[in-house]
Design an enzyme around this catalytic site. Structure first.
Site, PDB file in Angstrom:
ATOM      1  N   THR A  17       0.848  -1.208   0.000  1.00 29.14           N
ATOM      2  CA  THR A  17       0.000   0.000   0.000  1.00 29.14           C
ATOM      3  C   THR A  17       0.877   1.249   0.000  1.00 29.14           C
ATOM      4  OG1 THR A  17      -1.617  -1.248   1.296  1.00 29.14           O
ATOM      5  CG2 THR A  17      -1.917   1.126   1.200  1.00 29.14           C
ATOM      6  N   ASP A  50       1.906 -12.097   4.609  1.00 29.79           N
ATOM      7  CA  ASP A  50       2.634 -10.851   4.905  1.00 29.79           C
ATOM      8  C   ASP A  50       3.519 -11.025   6.136  1.00 29.79           C
ATOM      9  OD1 ASP A  50       1.493  -9.650   2.784  1.00 29.79           O
ATOM     10  OD2 ASP A  50       0.169  -8.301   3.879  1.00 29.79           O
TER      11      ASP A  50
END
Length: 559
Positions: free
Chosen positions: A95, A394
């Site tokens: 992001t 992640d």
């Protein structure tokens, strides 16, 4: 005499040049970064996406969101590709990299309007990137990877923005255990950690999230070949792995056999039976408890193996077979005649087939020093499990990055603010027209703390001004924004850290992609595929069904 303008391009072709092309690219990059801006930080929002098959994806993972979005602008596609690259390279910061890339292009816009040449802006950006990486390196400090609590705190702060953060230390512990299991230290002392190959995630709907665990071994969705006749539970099994079929060899193509006498048919069947018997005797003389093959296993072979008290599993995936070999110390054998005693895997503590829900799962667990593992995820529904899997990937990437390069930098926008201040000070030394773009990179980096403040509902202007003031008093300051409360806190005390590798890669990718898009000064679109009809012929009316011969190969490729 004036000459009439000549049009080289076709009538349907659209062409944007110069400033129009650059502004279009900047607008596209900003539009993509605005989509996922609200998903940054612990107070992030979720996005609900409907995919092509009608399924729903609920996530705040930047890469997962952009993967589902279909865009037509070429610059937007290029920016979305950054997220995928970041995910493959370091597995985190997907992001941040999009938000930063959009902001880099946004700060370049005023310079383009003042007719500053794109290459001058790019030179300023590249100088700023070099200095920014030096500052990030100075802010970093080493970490002890054997310290369990410290490692879990690092992973927790990196996935604190995710859905699974509400389950406390569960996901970080799973990720750390999985990474430590698959970690192999080479002869030169370099650590090899292949999470994708050797740490498999198995999602089984049902049960509670607290039931998630890392198995010291491998699990896969298969049952034994003959339920009821073969053993489903064996302690300390001897495991033989094959990638050859345990059935009679079939001809490559259609094979015809002409028989002149009736008894020859019986001989033919006898030959087939003898071949299978010899094959099974070759296997059973090494006394394996479990035989696992990637290919088929005939009923006759099953009969001989059952008589010998051997449990068998057939048609297993190649990737699962490799994991079992790594976990149990077995070697995958290609021909039954080549089996040696050393090829059998003896490091597993338990072989067991269990029924979970309506499916049978095979567990090969309690292995001694397994270098492969399976992470069993349990949860209420498939949507929840998919999101947990994304978060876990992640977390494992963060653990892998820290194990490979055990250096950390403060999170919460502290690094970006420190770099911004250093670039503002260094702009005077740069001098000339490049000083403007050089300084602009610093102001663009402030987008991370600004977005964190926005997403948790703090007063953005007041908070950022206060943070600038704190960083102005002290060099290499570690103060940043607490993403939960929006207050300015020392990240050392709060314990919010990020791996150096992720932060450096984010800044590098964002600035390099911005310089790439600024170099574009011409966009030509609308180039149609040549029709296969001859000149003067019109295409027959109505759509032509695609039957394999007339498929448009470019249409078949994924966007």
């Amino acid at each position: 005499m004036m000459q009439a303008p000549i049009s080289v391009l076709g009538a349907s072709t659209k062409r944007d040049t110069g400033k129009k092309a650059q502004q279009g690219n900047i607008m596209a990059a900003k539009a993509v970064s605005d989509i996922i801006r609200t998903t940054l930080g612990p107070r992030s929002m979720l996005k609900m996406l409907l995919d092509a098959s009608g399924g729903i994806v609920l996530t705040n993972d930047g890469n997962a969101i952009l993967r589902e979005i279909d865009v037509s602008h070429p610059a937007a596609k290029s920016v979305i590709e950054l997220s995928r690259t970041q995910d493959e390279e370091v597995g985190d910061g997907t992001t941040s990299v999009i938000i930063l890339a959009g902001e880099m292009l946004h700060v370049a816009e005023p310079f383009l309007e003042r007719n500053l040449h794109p290459t001058v802006i790019i030179r300023g950006f590249v100088k700023a990137l070099e200095d920014a990486l030096k500052v990030v390196d100075e802010l970093s400090f080493p970490v002890e990877i054997d310290n369990n609590d410290q490692m879990i705190n690092i992973i927790s702060s990196c996935i604190g923005t995710k859905f699974t953060s509400r389950f406390g230390r569960l996901m970080p512990e799973l990720a750390l255990e999985a990474v430590r299991t698959v970690m192999v230290t080479g002869a030169s002392g370099e650590r090899e950690i292949d999470v994708k190959k050797y740490a498999k995630v198995e999602k089984v709907p049902g049960g509670a999230i607290e039931d998630c665990r890392v198995l010291k071994g491998v699990m896969f969705q298969k049952d034994i070949v003959a339920p009821g006749r073969m053993r489903r539970k064996i302690s300390n099994p001897r495991i033989l792995l094959l990638d050859c079929p345990l059935e009679y060899k079939k001809g490559e193509n259609q094979t015809n056999v002409e028989l002149s006498r009736e008894e020859d048919w019986g001989k033919l069947l006898k030959l087939e039976e003898d071949y299978i018997r010899d094959l099974c005797l070759e296997i059973t003389k090494h006394k394996p408890d479990v035989v696992i093959t990637e290919k088929g296993l005939s009923d006759l072979a099953m009969h001989f193996l059952t008589k010998a008290g051997v449990s068998a599993i057939r048609r297993i995936r190649k990737t699962d077979n490799n994991r079992i070999a790594r976990a149990t110390g077995a070697t995958i054998v290609h021909r039954a005649e080549e089996i040696k005693e050393s090829d059998l895997g003896t490091r597993a503590g338990l072989f067991e087939v269990q029924k979970i829900g309506d499916e049978f799962f095979t567990f090969i667990v309690d292995c001694q020093a397994p270098k492969a593992c399976t992470i069993l995820l349990r949860g209420a529904s498939k949507d929840v499990l998919n999101e947990i899997e994304r978060n876990l990937q992640d977390a494992m990437c963060v653990a892998r990055n820290v194990c490979k390069d055990p250096r950390l930098v403060p999170g919460g926008g502290a690094v970006e603010m420190a770099v911004s201040r250093a670039l503002a000070e260094g702009a005077d030394a740069v001098g000339g027209v490049e000083a403007g773009p050089y300084k602009a990179v610093g102001s663009a980096l402030e987008v991370i703390p600004r977005t964190l403040a926005q997403n948790c509902g703090a007063n953005v202007i007041r908070t950022l001004t206060e943070l600038r003031g704190v960083h102005g008093k002290e060099r290499r300051c570690t103060f940043g924004i607490d993403g939960n409360s929006g207050k300015i806190v020392d990240m050392k005390e709060l314990g919010v850290w990020e791996p150096l590798e992720v932060k450096a890669q984010t800044i590098k990718t964002a600035i390099e992609s911005a310089t790439l898009l600024l170099r574009i000064d011409d966009i030509v679109s609308g180039m149609s595929k040549k029709n296969s009809t001859a000149p003067g012929q019109s295409k027959p009316g109505g759509p032509v069904p695609e039957d394999g011969d007339n498929v448009d190969s470019e249409q078949m490729l994924a966007e």
